[in-house]
Scaffold this motif. Sequence first.
Motif, PDB file in Angstrom:
ATOM      1  N   SER A  37     -11.277  19.643 -25.017  1.00 11.93           N
ATOM      2  CA  SER A  37     -10.621  18.389 -25.411  1.00 11.93           C
ATOM      3  C   SER A  37      -9.276  18.239 -24.684  1.00 11.93           C
ATOM      4  CB  SER A  37     -10.421  18.314 -26.926  1.00 11.93           C
ATOM      5  OG  SER A  37      -9.478  19.267 -27.325  1.00 11.93           O
ATOM      6  N   TYR A  38      -8.583  19.359 -24.541  1.00 12.29           N
ATOM      7  CA  TYR A  38      -7.304  19.312 -23.812  1.00 12.29           C
ATOM      8  C   TYR A  38      -7.541  18.924 -22.349  1.00 12.29           C
ATOM      9  CZ  TYR A  38      -3.372  21.216 -21.141  1.00 12.29           C
ATOM     10  OH  TYR A  38      -2.339  21.375 -20.250  1.00 12.29           O
ATOM     11  N   MET A  39      -8.544  19.606 -21.737  1.00 18.02           N
ATOM     12  CA  MET A  39      -8.814  19.332 -20.323  1.00 18.02           C
ATOM     13  C   MET A  39      -9.268  17.890 -20.107  1.00 18.02           C
ATOM     14  SD  MET A  39     -10.654  22.784 -19.051  1.00 18.02           S
ATOM     15  CE  MET A  39     -10.545  22.444 -17.319  1.00 18.02           C
ATOM     16  N   ALA A  40     -10.140  17.426 -21.022  1.00 16.44           N
ATOM     17  CA  ALA A  40     -10.654  16.062 -20.865  1.00 16.44           C
ATOM     18  C   ALA A  40      -9.516  15.047 -20.988  1.00 16.44           C
ATOM     19  CB  ALA A  40     -11.728  15.775 -21.909  1.00 16.44           C
ATOM     20  N   THR A  41      -8.548  15.307 -21.890  1.00 17.72           N
ATOM     21  CA  THR A  41      -7.438  14.357 -22.043  1.00 17.72           C
ATOM     22  C   THR A  41      -6.602  14.327 -20.766  1.00 17.72           C
ATOM     23  OG1 THR A  41      -7.372  15.123 -24.330  1.00 17.72           O
ATOM     24  CG2 THR A  41      -5.631  13.635 -23.659  1.00 17.72           C
ATOM     25  N   VAL A  42      -6.301  15.514 -20.226  1.00 19.65           N
ATOM     26  CA  VAL A  42      -5.497  15.535 -18.992  1.00 19.65           C
ATOM     27  C   VAL A  42      -6.246  14.820 -17.862  1.00 19.65           C
ATOM     28  CG1 VAL A  42      -4.409  17.001 -17.228  1.00 19.65           C
ATOM     29  CG2 VAL A  42      -4.329  17.685 -19.620  1.00 19.65           C
ATOM     30  N   LEU A  43      -7.536  15.144 -17.712  1.00 18.68           N
ATOM     31  CA  LEU A  43      -8.296  14.543 -16.608  1.00 18.68           C
ATOM     32  C   LEU A  43      -8.399  13.030 -16.769  1.00 18.68           C
ATOM     33  CD1 LEU A  43     -11.061  17.267 -16.097  1.00 18.68           C
ATOM     34  CD2 LEU A  43      -9.086  16.809 -14.646  1.00 18.68           C
ATOM     35  N   THR A  44      -8.593  12.564 -18.008  1.00 23.70           N
ATOM     36  CA  THR A  44      -8.642  11.109 -18.223  1.00 23.70           C
ATOM     37  C   THR A  44      -7.298  10.486 -17.837  1.00 23.70           C
ATOM     38  OG1 THR A  44     -10.046  11.579 -20.116  1.00 23.70           O
ATOM     39  CG2 THR A  44      -9.268   9.324 -19.915  1.00 23.70           C
ATOM     40  N   GLY A  45      -6.208  11.134 -18.239  1.00 28.46           N
ATOM     41  CA  GLY A  45      -4.876  10.627 -17.881  1.00 28.46           C
ATOM     42  C   GLY A  45      -4.729  10.529 -16.368  1.00 28.46           C
ATOM     43  N   LEU A  46      -5.195  11.544 -15.662  1.00 27.12           N
ATOM     44  CA  LEU A  46      -5.068  11.556 -14.200  1.00 27.12           C
ATOM     45  C   LEU A  46      -5.875  10.406 -13.583  1.00 27.12           C
ATOM     46  CD1 LEU A  46      -5.369  15.393 -13.409  1.00 27.12           C
ATOM     47  CD2 LEU A  46      -3.285  14.034 -13.565  1.00 27.12           C
ATOM     48  N   ILE A  47      -7.081  10.215 -14.112  1.00 22.22           N
ATOM     49  CA  ILE A  47      -7.934   9.146 -13.553  1.00 22.22           C
ATOM     50  C   ILE A  47      -7.316   7.769 -13.845  1.00 22.22           C
ATOM     51  CG2 ILE A  47     -10.211   8.040 -13.737  1.00 22.22           C
ATOM     52  CD1 ILE A  47     -11.326  10.912 -14.212  1.00 22.22           C
ATOM     53  N   LEU A  48      -6.771   7.598 -15.082  1.00 22.64           N
ATOM     54  CA  LEU A  48      -6.126   6.320 -15.415  1.00 22.64           C
ATOM     55  C   LEU A  48      -4.943   6.058 -14.480  1.00 22.64           C
ATOM     56  CD1 LEU A  48      -6.081   6.251 -19.326  1.00 22.64           C
ATOM     57  CD2 LEU A  48      -7.518   4.938 -17.758  1.00 22.64           C
ATOM     58  N   GLN A  49      -4.167   7.089 -14.240  1.00 28.97           N
ATOM     59  CA  GLN A  49      -3.012   6.940 -13.343  1.00 28.97           C
ATOM     60  C   GLN A  49      -3.485   6.510 -11.950  1.00 28.97           C
ATOM     61  OE1 GLN A  49       0.158   7.190 -14.080  1.00 28.97           O
ATOM     62  NE2 GLN A  49       1.241   7.521 -12.161  1.00 28.97           N
ATOM     63  N   LEU A  50      -4.569   7.121 -11.505  1.00 25.25           N
ATOM     64  CA  LEU A  50      -5.093   6.793 -10.179  1.00 25.25           C
ATOM     65  C   LEU A  50      -5.554   5.341 -10.115  1.00 25.25           C
ATOM     66  CD1 LEU A  50      -6.110   7.783  -7.363  1.00 25.25           C
ATOM     67  CD2 LEU A  50      -8.281   8.283  -8.448  1.00 25.25           C
ATOM     68  N   ILE A  51      -6.383   4.967 -11.111  1.00 29.09           N
ATOM     69  CA  ILE A  51      -6.992   3.645 -11.014  1.00 29.09           C
ATOM     70  C   ILE A  51      -6.020   2.551 -11.450  1.00 29.09           C
ATOM     71  CG2 ILE A  51      -8.863   2.177 -11.849  1.00 29.09           C
ATOM     72  CD1 ILE A  51     -10.529   4.762 -12.076  1.00 29.09           C
ATOM     73  N   ILE A  52      -5.432   2.722 -12.636  1.00 26.37           N
ATOM     74  CA  ILE A  52      -4.609   1.625 -13.153  1.00 26.37           C
ATOM     75  C   ILE A  52      -3.271   1.531 -12.426  1.00 26.37           C
ATOM     76  CG2 ILE A  52      -3.513   0.635 -15.204  1.00 26.37           C
ATOM     77  CD1 ILE A  52      -5.690   1.803 -16.830  1.00 26.37           C
ATOM     78  N   VAL A  53      -2.619   2.657 -12.248  1.00 29.15           N
ATOM     79  CA  VAL A  53      -1.278   2.571 -11.651  1.00 29.15           C
ATOM     80  C   VAL A  53      -1.355   2.485 -10.118  1.00 29.15           C
ATOM     81  CG1 VAL A  53       0.982   3.669 -11.471  1.00 29.15           C
ATOM     82  CG2 VAL A  53      -0.269   3.756 -13.633  1.00 29.15           C
ATOM     83  N   TYR A  54      -1.942   3.498  -9.483  1.00 27.51           N
ATOM     84  CA  TYR A  54      -1.859   3.544  -8.020  1.00 27.51           C
ATOM     85  C   TYR A  54      -2.661   2.434  -7.330  1.00 27.51           C
ATOM     86  CZ  TYR A  54       0.057   8.189  -8.783  1.00 27.51           C
ATOM     87  OH  TYR A  54       0.814   9.238  -9.198  1.00 27.51           O
ATOM     88  N   LEU A  55      -3.951   2.357  -7.677  1.00 29.79           N
ATOM     89  CA  LEU A  55      -4.782   1.411  -6.933  1.00 29.79           C
ATOM     90  C   LEU A  55      -4.327  -0.021  -7.189  1.00 29.79           C
ATOM     91  CD1 LEU A  55      -8.337   3.017  -6.980  1.00 29.79           C
ATOM     92  CD2 LEU A  55      -6.400   3.399  -5.476  1.00 29.79           C
ATOM     93  N   LEU A  56      -3.884  -0.274  -8.429  1.00 24.40           N
ATOM     94  CA  LEU A  56      -3.409  -1.610  -8.762  1.00 24.40           C
ATOM     95  C   LEU A  56      -2.120  -1.939  -8.005  1.00 24.40           C
ATOM     96  CD1 LEU A  56      -4.749  -3.553 -10.760  1.00 24.40           C
ATOM     97  CD2 LEU A  56      -2.922  -3.034 -12.370  1.00 24.40           C
ATOM     98  N   LEU A  57      -1.171  -1.009  -8.025  1.00 25.48           N
ATOM     99  CA  LEU A  57       0.094  -1.247  -7.318  1.00 25.48           C
ATOM    100  C   LEU A  57      -0.162  -1.469  -5.825  1.00 25.48           C
ATOM    101  CD1 LEU A  57       2.629   1.292  -8.907  1.00 25.48           C
ATOM    102  CD2 LEU A  57       2.537  -1.170  -9.199  1.00 25.48           C
ATOM    103  N   LEU A  58      -1.092  -0.679  -5.287  1.00 25.89           N
ATOM    104  CA  LEU A  58      -1.408  -0.802  -3.865  1.00 25.89           C
ATOM    105  C   LEU A  58      -1.967  -2.189  -3.566  1.00 25.89           C
ATOM    106  CD1 LEU A  58      -1.338   1.128  -1.420  1.00 25.89           C
ATOM    107  CD2 LEU A  58      -3.763   1.507  -1.774  1.00 25.89           C
ATOM    108  N   ALA A  59      -2.893  -2.628  -4.419  1.00 25.23           N
ATOM    109  CA  ALA A  59      -3.505  -3.939  -4.198  1.00 25.23           C
ATOM    110  C   ALA A  59      -2.462  -5.040  -4.354  1.00 25.23           C
ATOM    111  CB  ALA A  59      -4.655  -4.144  -5.173  1.00 25.23           C
TER     112      ALA A  59
END
Length: 429
Positions: A233-255
Amino acid sequence: MDKGRKENKQRLGLSQRIFLSLVLGVVVGMLIHYFIPAGHFRDDILIEGVFYTIGQIFIRLMQMLVVPLVFFSIADGCRSLGDTDTLGKVGVRIVVFYLFTTLLAIVVALLLANIINPGKGMNINVGDNKFEVEGSTEISLSETILNFIPTNPIEALASGNMIQIIIFAVICGLLIAYMEDRMTTLGNIVTEMNELMMGMTMWVMKLAPIGVFFLLTRTFASLGYEVILSMISYMATVLTGLILQLIIVYLLLLAIFTRVNPFNFLKKFFPVMTFAFSTASSSATVPLHIKTLDEMGIDRKISSFTVPLGSTINMDGTAIMQGVAVVFIANAYKIDLSITDFLTVILTATIASVGTAGIPSVGLVTLSMVLQSVGLPVEGIAMIMGIDRILDMSRTAINVTGDAVGTIVVANSLKAFDKKKYKEKIQEN
Ligand code: ASP
């Protein structure tokens, strides 16, 4: 033209080979873990002998390039930028971008961790685990600022102190530009050394598929999936956070800021992420990172400054892990956190991200500072140590992506992003 095409074919082949090595490394590592009985042969000769040594040869070859590359590419970049105005603009914009995305990262991580609530019901008592924190964890603000300035630049270069090297290189580069008429030889040496280090990077990267395979095989051969399951559960939360950061923050800001297709960016940037993942070191990734952004049309004058800086001060993935770890440890020890505690975590995790060096596992050490700031037991770190390597690898891939997106956004705002070159590269893929 023909030569260019041939080079592209080879480079394309290289990215695919790196990816293949990554998958093979995971599979072979797991096979070794489950099919070769534990003992001297598997653990000492194979895992800690052959796989460790060959993997380390590759990491060391890359590390060998970092200090000279950072120094000469920044000095050369500043020399050709030539004016403090542009440099100031790059500096302010990139630092604002890095801090802003780190803040977003930690807020997202805390929200997510409060929804998933990893560690709930574990009920551990303070003192159950042992974790010794190496060295002092108190980081005072004035000390942090003073540490930016090298009292001995040779020592800074010898110990690889990135911020100090950056500051010394900027001053050297600017003065070479300013004293132009007396500095032709030195100016040429700086430029040629920069070229030499870039050439060396290309050369070492040819070994990347082998290096990645050995590094990943070792990691997965020493970890079984049982240890991973217990912390799922700990690992899944961290990994989900990382994926959200990638998609929502980075890819969005880039676009939004550059109007390029963010998925094309990911495709092109993937080898850098793979490399960061395999080595768990933002610093060791710097040479390949600058090289790849160069191919994407980012002016090296910008990236040679922002990428090494980001590899030292911008650790969004690390901040995400720390945010989730705080909630996990609080839950496991049944300690309630107040709103003030969460605000403190946001602040300290951002400072910790700046203070975390771009090498493996450091995020775990700076986590102790975050835990202490809200009175959580530092021994809690012992619980997450066993599986941290996989998260370290994943967060490093996100850390470097944050640096790249920041660099592209800033380069674009200063018209130092050649979109024609970028599009050509994407089409070749
Ligand atoms: N390994 C990370 C990096 O190099 C730092 C960390 O979180 O330990 O970016």
